[in-house]
Write a protein that holds these residues in place. Structure first.
Motif, PDB file in Angstrom:
ATOM      1  N   LEU A 173       0.845  -1.197   0.000  1.00 21.95           N
ATOM      2  CA  LEU A 173       0.000   0.000   0.000  1.00 21.95           C
ATOM      3  C   LEU A 173       0.877   1.242   0.000  1.00 21.95           C
ATOM      4  O   LEU A 173       1.803   1.356   0.803  1.00 21.95           O
ATOM      5  CB  LEU A 173      -0.907  -0.014   1.242  1.00 21.95           C
ATOM      6  N   LYS A 174       0.587   2.159  -0.916  1.00 22.37           N
ATOM      7  CA  LYS A 174       1.331   3.424  -0.971  1.00 22.37           C
ATOM      8  C   LYS A 174       0.570   4.473  -0.168  1.00 22.37           C
ATOM      9  O   LYS A 174      -0.656   4.506  -0.191  1.00 22.37           O
ATOM     10  CB  LYS A 174       1.475   3.891  -2.427  1.00 22.37           C
ATOM     11  N   ALA A 175       1.325   5.340   0.492  1.00 23.30           N
ATOM     12  CA  ALA A 175       0.694   6.337   1.376  1.00 23.30           C
ATOM     13  C   ALA A 175      -0.310   7.222   0.634  1.00 23.30           C
ATOM     14  O   ALA A 175      -1.313   7.651   1.204  1.00 23.30           O
ATOM     15  CB  ALA A 175       1.770   7.191   2.042  1.00 23.30           C
ATOM     16  N   ASP A 176      -0.068   7.475  -0.656  1.00 27.72           N
ATOM     17  CA  ASP A 176      -0.994   8.354  -1.393  1.00 27.72           C
ATOM     18  C   ASP A 176      -2.205   7.604  -1.961  1.00 27.72           C
ATOM     19  O   ASP A 176      -3.036   8.196  -2.651  1.00 27.72           O
ATOM     20  CB  ASP A 176      -0.258   9.126  -2.503  1.00 27.72           C
ATOM     21  N   ARG A 177      -2.291   6.306  -1.655  1.00 29.49           N
ATOM     22  CA  ARG A 177      -3.481   5.544  -2.053  1.00 29.49           C
ATOM     23  C   ARG A 177      -4.370   5.247  -0.845  1.00 29.49           C
ATOM     24  O   ARG A 177      -5.232   4.369  -0.890  1.00 29.49           O
ATOM     25  CB  ARG A 177      -3.070   4.210  -2.687  1.00 29.49           C
ATOM     26  N   LEU A 178      -4.095   5.964   0.250  1.00 31.63           N
ATOM     27  CA  LEU A 178      -4.841   5.747   1.489  1.00 31.63           C
ATOM     28  C   LEU A 178      -5.481   7.064   1.903  1.00 31.63           C
ATOM     29  O   LEU A 178      -4.830   8.113   1.861  1.00 31.63           O
ATOM     30  CB  LEU A 178      -3.867   5.276   2.586  1.00 31.63           C
ATOM     31  N   VAL A 179      -6.753   7.003   2.314  1.00 29.93           N
ATOM     32  CA  VAL A 179      -7.392   8.205   2.855  1.00 29.93           C
ATOM     33  C   VAL A 179      -8.306   7.804   4.015  1.00 29.93           C
ATOM     34  O   VAL A 179      -8.916   6.729   3.996  1.00 29.93           O
ATOM     35  CB  VAL A 179      -8.162   8.972   1.747  1.00 29.93           C
ATOM     36  N   TYR A 180      -8.316   8.661   5.027  1.00 31.37           N
ATOM     37  CA  TYR A 180      -9.144   8.418   6.215  1.00 31.37           C
ATOM     38  C   TYR A 180     -10.345   9.344   6.242  1.00 31.37           C
ATOM     39  O   TYR A 180     -10.257  10.505   5.852  1.00 31.37           O
ATOM     40  CB  TYR A 180      -8.334   8.720   7.477  1.00 31.37           C
ATOM     41  N   ILE A 181     -11.440   8.829   6.803  1.00 29.82           N
ATOM     42  CA  ILE A 181     -12.608   9.674   7.100  1.00 29.82           C
ATOM     43  C   ILE A 181     -13.114   9.323   8.505  1.00 29.82           C
ATOM     44  O   ILE A 181     -13.254   8.138   8.839  1.00 29.82           O
ATOM     45  CB  ILE A 181     -13.755   9.455   6.086  1.00 29.82           C
ATOM     46  N   MET A 204     -13.226  14.428  11.944  1.00 30.81           N
ATOM     47  CA  MET A 204     -14.579  14.948  12.174  1.00 30.81           C
ATOM     48  C   MET A 204     -14.607  16.468  12.012  1.00 30.81           C
ATOM     49  O   MET A 204     -15.645  17.034  11.678  1.00 30.81           O
ATOM     50  CB  MET A 204     -15.098  14.525  13.556  1.00 30.81           C
ATOM     51  N   HIS A 205     -13.471  17.109  12.237  1.00 29.00           N
ATOM     52  CA  HIS A 205     -13.402  18.565  12.019  1.00 29.00           C
ATOM     53  C   HIS A 205     -13.744  18.908  10.561  1.00 29.00           C
ATOM     54  O   HIS A 205     -14.530  19.817  10.293  1.00 29.00           O
ATOM     55  CB  HIS A 205     -11.989  19.055  12.368  1.00 29.00           C
ATOM     56  N   GLU A 206     -13.153  18.168   9.639  1.00 28.22           N
ATOM     57  CA  GLU A 206     -13.438  18.420   8.214  1.00 28.22           C
ATOM     58  C   GLU A 206     -14.869  18.003   7.860  1.00 28.22           C
ATOM     59  O   GLU A 206     -15.506  18.633   7.004  1.00 28.22           O
ATOM     60  CB  GLU A 206     -12.430  17.692   7.310  1.00 28.22           C
ATOM     61  N   VAL A 207     -15.363  16.953   8.490  1.00 25.76           N
ATOM     62  CA  VAL A 207     -16.757  16.556   8.225  1.00 25.76           C
ATOM     63  C   VAL A 207     -17.689  17.683   8.661  1.00 25.76           C
ATOM     64  O   VAL A 207     -18.633  18.041   7.948  1.00 25.76           O
ATOM     65  CB  VAL A 207     -17.098  15.230   8.951  1.00 25.76           C
ATOM     66  N   LYS A 209     -16.865  20.867   8.920  1.00 27.64           N
ATOM     67  CA  LYS A 209     -16.583  22.068   8.140  1.00 27.64           C
ATOM     68  C   LYS A 209     -17.189  22.002   6.733  1.00 27.64           C
ATOM     69  O   LYS A 209     -17.819  22.953   6.277  1.00 27.64           O
ATOM     70  CB  LYS A 209     -15.065  22.243   8.049  1.00 27.64           C
ATOM     71  N   TYR A 210     -16.973  20.884   6.055  1.00 28.41           N
ATOM     72  CA  TYR A 210     -17.355  20.794   4.642  1.00 28.41           C
ATOM     73  C   TYR A 210     -18.650  20.030   4.394  1.00 28.41           C
ATOM     74  O   TYR A 210     -19.220  20.112   3.315  1.00 28.41           O
ATOM     75  CB  TYR A 210     -16.248  20.107   3.831  1.00 28.41           C
ATOM     76  N   GLY A 211     -19.056  19.208   5.362  1.00 36.04           N
ATOM     77  CA  GLY A 211     -20.181  18.311   5.128  1.00 36.04           C
ATOM     78  C   GLY A 211     -19.678  17.014   4.518  1.00 36.04           C
ATOM     79  O   GLY A 211     -18.636  16.977   3.851  1.00 36.04           O
ATOM     80  N   ILE A 212     -20.439  15.951   4.727  1.00 39.34           N
ATOM     81  CA  ILE A 212     -19.951  14.627   4.331  1.00 39.34           C
ATOM     82  C   ILE A 212     -19.873  14.475   2.815  1.00 39.34           C
ATOM     83  O   ILE A 212     -18.986  13.792   2.284  1.00 39.34           O
ATOM     84  CB  ILE A 212     -20.805  13.503   4.974  1.00 39.34           C
ATOM     85  N   GLY A 213     -20.798  15.131   2.091  1.00 41.26           N
ATOM     86  CA  GLY A 213     -20.782  15.006   0.625  1.00 41.26           C
ATOM     87  C   GLY A 213     -19.470  15.486   0.038  1.00 41.26           C
ATOM     88  O   GLY A 213     -18.818  14.803  -0.758  1.00 41.26           O
ATOM     89  N   LYS A 214     -19.057  16.673   0.476  1.00 42.49           N
ATOM     90  CA  LYS A 214     -17.814  17.266  -0.019  1.00 42.49           C
ATOM     91  C   LYS A 214     -16.606  16.437   0.449  1.00 42.49           C
ATOM     92  O   LYS A 214     -15.638  16.253  -0.307  1.00 42.49           O
ATOM     93  CB  LYS A 214     -17.732  18.712   0.501  1.00 42.49           C
ATOM     94  N   VAL A 215     -16.655  15.962   1.682  1.00 39.48           N
ATOM     95  CA  VAL A 215     -15.524  15.188   2.215  1.00 39.48           C
ATOM     96  C   VAL A 215     -15.308  13.917   1.390  1.00 39.48           C
ATOM     97  O   VAL A 215     -14.177  13.589   1.012  1.00 39.48           O
ATOM     98  CB  VAL A 215     -15.736  14.854   3.713  1.00 39.48           C
ATOM     99  N   VAL A 216     -16.374  13.217   1.069  1.00 37.49           N
ATOM    100  CA  VAL A 216     -16.210  11.981   0.290  1.00 37.49           C
ATOM    101  C   VAL A 216     -15.676  12.317  -1.100  1.00 37.49           C
ATOM    102  O   VAL A 216     -14.791  11.638  -1.626  1.00 37.49           O
ATOM    103  CB  VAL A 216     -17.526  11.175   0.218  1.00 37.49           C
ATOM    104  N   GLU A 217     -16.175  13.406  -1.667  1.00 41.93           N
ATOM    105  CA  GLU A 217     -15.691  13.816  -2.989  1.00 41.93           C
ATOM    106  C   GLU A 217     -14.191  14.142  -2.933  1.00 41.93           C
ATOM    107  O   GLU A 217     -13.404  13.702  -3.782  1.00 41.93           O
ATOM    108  CB  GLU A 217     -16.483  15.046  -3.446  1.00 41.93           C
ATOM    109  N   MET A 218     -13.774  14.875  -1.911  1.00 42.04           N
ATOM    110  CA  MET A 218     -12.354  15.227  -1.789  1.00 42.04           C
ATOM    111  C   MET A 218     -11.508  13.985  -1.514  1.00 42.04           C
ATOM    112  O   MET A 218     -10.383  13.863  -2.025  1.00 42.04           O
ATOM    113  CB  MET A 218     -12.156  16.266  -0.670  1.00 42.04           C
ATOM    114  N   ALA A 219     -12.044  13.082  -0.728  1.00 40.02           N
ATOM    115  CA  ALA A 219     -11.306  11.846  -0.428  1.00 40.02           C
ATOM    116  C   ALA A 219     -11.093  11.046  -1.712  1.00 40.02           C
ATOM    117  O   ALA A 219      -9.990  10.564  -1.997  1.00 40.02           O
ATOM    118  CB  ALA A 219     -12.068  11.015   0.613  1.00 40.02           C
ATOM    119  N   LEU A 220     -12.166  10.929  -2.515  1.00 43.26           N
ATOM    120  CA  LEU A 220     -12.046  10.196  -3.781  1.00 43.26           C
ATOM    121  C   LEU A 220     -11.117  10.924  -4.750  1.00 43.26           C
ATOM    122  O   LEU A 220     -10.311  10.299  -5.436  1.00 43.26           O
ATOM    123  CB  LEU A 220     -13.426   9.994  -4.411  1.00 43.26           C
TER     124      LEU A 220
END
Ligand SMILES: NC(=[NH2+])NCCC[C@H](N)C(=O)O
Ligand SMILES: [Mn+2]
Ligand SMILES: [Mn+2]
Length: 312
Positions: A173-181, A204-207, A209-220
């Motif tokens: 696993l490469k560090a840039d292929r991992l994201v946490y929520i 949870m701070h970002e959740v 701040k941005y809302g879950i919709g935006k967070v999932v989009e940014m994570a993807l």
């Protein structure tokens, strides 16, 4: 119901990998999580969604249990955790190789060492979306508890000093292929590891701040910008707020709501890229009967959402 999954062969098959395993942490009962989720009707529920479901009983780890297993440093049950995960990696890899979707029910989150190793052995381009209150990225050096469920990610990334007993775990696993929520309880050593390795995390701070919709989009966008890479979703039920999922070994207040948790699963299903799912840390021996029933049901409904259940 239309099952959306471009890496899964027809007829779309979900293989339930039931892992009644608790050796990665100290609280008894988490081994009952997969048993209760299946008893709650998960197999029929997934069949109703249009999946062909394979389930040949829960995995038995009794033989592995018999080995003498003194701590290595402060790591608890190291041989047991290693051998069980090696077996899980094999099973998950075998299902993935056949074009099936492995759905691993834990059990404690150390099992992700096996599940993600199995996925990466078949789909090397896989990105990992880790939904959790915790980062589970302690190394042999940084762990304060010695509980291996707090460490699987460091093994997958190849961080920290190596233990011969875990030599089968390849750092694929490469560090840039991992994201946490969902993070909100990170050890001091883990904060440094996340920073030093530039690992993307939406706490949870970002959740908030941005809302879950935006967070999932940014994570993807971070791990899967063109939405063409396979996704392994590793969901620790303690990512949810304890009011939503009380029966878990390390609950932390201030977590995801019921809808935020389900939204993550729905949005990942919509990508069509899901190749493996983990649903971990449901512990039916913690809390009262109503809380246990609620947590088991939430576990099942998260799996359904990731496998294509929609609200409309
Ligand atoms: N999968 C989990 N629930 N992990 C909790 C980990 C807690 C703590 N960071 C530890 O390393 O012990
Ligand atoms: Mn956790
Ligand atoms: Mn976890």
């Amino acid at each position: 119901m239309v099952v959306n999954s471009r890496f899964i062969s027809e007829p779309k098959t979900a293989a339930i990998v039931g892992c009644p395993f608790s050796g990665g942490q100290p609280r008894a009962g988490v081994d009952r999580g997969p048993i209760q989720m299946v008893e709650a009707g998960l197999i029929d529920q997934l069949t109703d969604l249009g999946w062909s479901v394979k389930f040949h009983g829960h995995h038995q780890f009794e033989e592995v249990n018999a080995v003498s297993d003194p701590p290595i440093g402060i790591l608890k049950n190291p041989r047991l955790v290693s051998r069980v995960n090696e077996a899980v990696a094999q099973v998950v890899g075998d299902h993935a190789r056949k074009g099936e979707l492995p759905v691993t029910l834990g059990g404690d989150h150390s099992l992700a060492m096996g599940t993600i190793s199995g996925t990466l052995s078949v789909h090397p381009e896989t990105c990992v979306i880790w939904v959790d209150a915790h980062a589970d990225i302690n190394t042999v050096e940084s762990t304060e508890s010695g509980n291996l469920h707090g460490m699987p990610v460091s093994f997958l990334l190849g961080l920290g000093s190596k233990i011969p007993e875990f030599s089968w775990v390849k750092p694929l696993l490469k560090a840039d292929r991992l994201v946490y929520i969902g993070l909100r309880d990170i050890d001091t050593g883990e904060k440094r590891i996340l920073r030093e390795n530039n690992i993307k995390a939406f706490s949870m701070h970002e959740v908030d701040k941005y809302g879950i919709g935006k967070v999932v989009e940014m994570a993807l966008d971070h791990v899967n910008p063109d939405r063409d890479r396979p996704i392994h979703l590793s969901f620790d039920v303690d990512a949810l707020d304890p009011s939503v999922a009380p029966s878990t070994g390390t609950p932390v207040r201030g977590g995801l709501t019921f809808r935020e948790g389900h939204y993550i699963c729905e949005a990942i299903h919509e990508t069509g890229c899901l190749v493996a799912l983990d649903l971990m840390e449901v512990n039916p021996s913690l809390a009262d009967d109503a809380s246990v029933r609620q947590t088991v049901q939430v576990g099942c409904s998260l799996v359904r959402s990731a496998l294509g259940e929609t609200l409309l």
